[in-house]
Structure formats: C-alpha cells, structure tokens
Design a protein around this motif. Structure first.
Motif, PDB file in Angstrom:
ATOM      1  N   LYS A   2       0.852  -1.181   0.000  1.00 24.29           N
ATOM      2  CA  LYS A   2       0.000   0.000   0.000  1.00 24.29           C
ATOM      3  C   LYS A   2       0.908   1.259   0.000  1.00 24.29           C
ATOM      4  O   LYS A   2       1.731   1.431   0.907  1.00 24.29           O
ATOM      5  CB  LYS A   2      -0.892  -0.026   1.246  1.00 24.29           C
ATOM      6  N   LEU A   4       1.511   5.479  -0.576  1.00 27.87           N
ATOM      7  CA  LEU A   4       0.942   6.829  -0.609  1.00 27.87           C
ATOM      8  C   LEU A   4       1.926   7.777  -1.310  1.00 27.87           C
ATOM      9  O   LEU A   4       3.122   7.751  -1.028  1.00 27.87           O
ATOM     10  CB  LEU A   4       0.704   7.342   0.814  1.00 27.87           C
ATOM     11  N   HIS A  32      -2.100   5.538  -3.702  1.00 31.13           N
ATOM     12  CA  HIS A  32      -3.012   6.667  -3.446  1.00 31.13           C
ATOM     13  C   HIS A  32      -2.232   7.957  -3.650  1.00 31.13           C
ATOM     14  O   HIS A  32      -1.075   8.045  -3.237  1.00 31.13           O
ATOM     15  CB  HIS A  32      -3.538   6.618  -2.005  1.00 31.13           C
ATOM     16  N   ASP A  46      -0.964   4.223   7.783  1.00 27.98           N
ATOM     17  CA  ASP A  46      -1.827   3.274   7.050  1.00 27.98           C
ATOM     18  C   ASP A  46      -1.122   2.681   5.830  1.00 27.98           C
ATOM     19  O   ASP A  46      -1.703   1.870   5.122  1.00 27.98           O
ATOM     20  CB  ASP A  46      -3.093   3.993   6.526  1.00 27.98           C
ATOM     21  N   TYR A  47       0.110   3.131   5.562  1.00 28.94           N
ATOM     22  CA  TYR A  47       0.775   2.730   4.316  1.00 28.94           C
ATOM     23  C   TYR A  47       2.073   1.975   4.607  1.00 28.94           C
ATOM     24  O   TYR A  47       2.655   2.110   5.679  1.00 28.94           O
ATOM     25  CB  TYR A  47       1.075   3.975   3.465  1.00 28.94           C
ATOM     26  N   VAL A  50       5.717   5.503   1.726  1.00 25.02           N
ATOM     27  CA  VAL A  50       5.203   6.867   1.487  1.00 25.02           C
ATOM     28  C   VAL A  50       6.225   7.649   0.655  1.00 25.02           C
ATOM     29  O   VAL A  50       7.399   7.758   1.044  1.00 25.02           O
ATOM     30  CB  VAL A  50       4.960   7.608   2.827  1.00 25.02           C
ATOM     31  N   PHE A  78       6.039   2.536   8.240  1.00 23.38           N
ATOM     32  CA  PHE A  78       6.183   2.731   6.794  1.00 23.38           C
ATOM     33  C   PHE A  78       7.617   3.131   6.435  1.00 23.38           C
ATOM     34  O   PHE A  78       8.363   3.651   7.257  1.00 23.38           O
ATOM     35  CB  PHE A  78       5.206   3.799   6.292  1.00 23.38           C
TER      36      PHE A  78
END
Ligand SMILES: Cc1cc2nc3c(=O)[nH]c(=O)nc-3n(C[C@H](O)[C@H](O)[C@H](O)COP(=O)(O)O)c2cc1C
Length: 183
Positions: A2, A4, A32, A46-47, A50, A78
């Motif tokens: 995931k 960002l 994202h 949440d990632y 980044v 992260f």
C-alpha cells in the motif's frame, strides 16, 4: 504493497512529478495520491511506503511538508522516500555555478529528509529532485539575487522553462522502480 504519494505544490511542478510517481507506483500496487492538506502524520501509518514531495521554499522543504515530518512518531512502520522540485539549477547541470546555486538554495531539502529520517529512525529509501520553472516573483528574485550576469540569466531562463521535462518525469518513474526494488 500500500503506497501513498503525498505532495505540496503551489504552481503545479511538484504535482507533475507526484503524478508520474503515482502512475508508476500504481503498477502492481495499491497506490493513493493526496495533497499534503489531505494527510496527517498519523495517517501515514496506514501505508507501507510513502513518497513525500515538496516544492523547495526558502532553501528547504515547504512548511506543510516539514510539519508532517516533524509530527511523525519515532520508528514508524512505513518506509519513506522523498522528492522535491526547485528553481535553481541542478548540481549536474553544465552551467557556471550550477552546483553552487543548488547547494546554497535547494540542498537543505535533502538534509531535512535525511536528518529527520535519522532522528526518527525512519527507513528512508532516498530522494528524487528536478528543476521546476519558477513563478514570476521567484524568477525576479533569482535574476536579481542569485545570478551574476545577463549571460547567466539568458542561460538560466532558457533552461528552466523546460522543467519538469518529459525526461524528468521518466527519471521520477525510474526512481520509483529503484525504491521498489529495495523495499
Ligand atoms: C515562496 C517560494 C520560495 C522559493 N524558494 C526557492 C528556493 O529557496 N530555492 C529554489 O531552488 N527554488 C525556490 N522556489 C522555486 C520553487 O521551488 C520551484 O519553482 C518549484 O518547482 C515550485 O514547485 P510547485 O510548482 O510544485 O509549487 C521558491 C518558490 C516559492 C513560491
């Protein structure tokens, strides 16, 4: 993974790089893209990875990006990678005083990413930077305060207006591949 891509951009240069990074990161990952105003230091947790980007302001990362970095907890889960655009020349440019300009007017962006990552024990995967055409007041500042002759100005303005160039966007994508290969 995931991922960002969060960025601060006032006149669109850094946003172009952010979009290229996002496009590349989206290949095979959940990526994202967000403006810096849409994220908090806490939400970065949440990632897995980044990419944090900024326009260079007053020789350093712009205040909203520094604030996020300052607010980060120690040892977040992260990994971090940085990017920024700047209106002074790049160190590798074959112009007079290019490295000197970059060192004085933009290299603190690198120092900030590296220093905060070290202090906060963040797994920092490196940075990407390129030139970005400045807005008229900054152009004037550069003309009057940084460049020393009419020749330097001619050379500078011809070069800077091309950026971020298609090659800059390609290089940003290569940077993503490098970061992903070591993550
Ligand atoms: C208030 C302000 C301060 C700036 N200070 C610098 C600086 O110190 N060094 C530099 O290389 N560029 C500086 N710039 C130029 C921007 O970093 C450059 O044009 C960048 O590509 C702008 O990104 P953006 O279009 O994403 O906002 C400054 C721009 C602004 C608006």
């Amino acid at each position: 993974m995931k991922i960002l891509v969060a960025f601060y951009s006032e006149t669109g240069n850094t946003e172009k790089i952010a979009r290229a990074i996002y496009e590349e990161a989206s290949k095979g990952h959940e990526a994202h893209l967000k403006k810096i105003t849409e994220v908090t230091a806490e939400s970065l947790n949440d990632y897995d990875l980044v990419f944090l980007g900024s326009a260079c302001h007053s020789t350093d990362l712009a205040a909203p990006v520094k604030k996020i970095l300052d607010d980060l907890p120690r040892s977040p889960k992260f990994k971090l990678a940085g990017f920024f655009t700047h209106a002074t020349l790049s160190p590798e440019d074959k112009f007079n005083r290019a490295r000197e300009q970059f060192d004085r007017w933009a290299s603190r962006c690198i120092v900030s990413f590296e220093k905060i990552s070290k202090e906060k024990q963040i797994d920092f995967k490196g940075y990407y930077h390129c030139k970005g055409v400045p807005s008229p007041p900054i152009k004037e500042f550069i003309k009057n305060e940084i460049l020393v002759s009419a020749d330097e100005w001619e050379e500078y303005i011809k070069e800077i207006k091309k950026h971020p160039s298609p090659e800059d966007l390609q290089n940003a994508k290569k940077f993503v591949q490098e970061v992903l290969s070591k993550t």
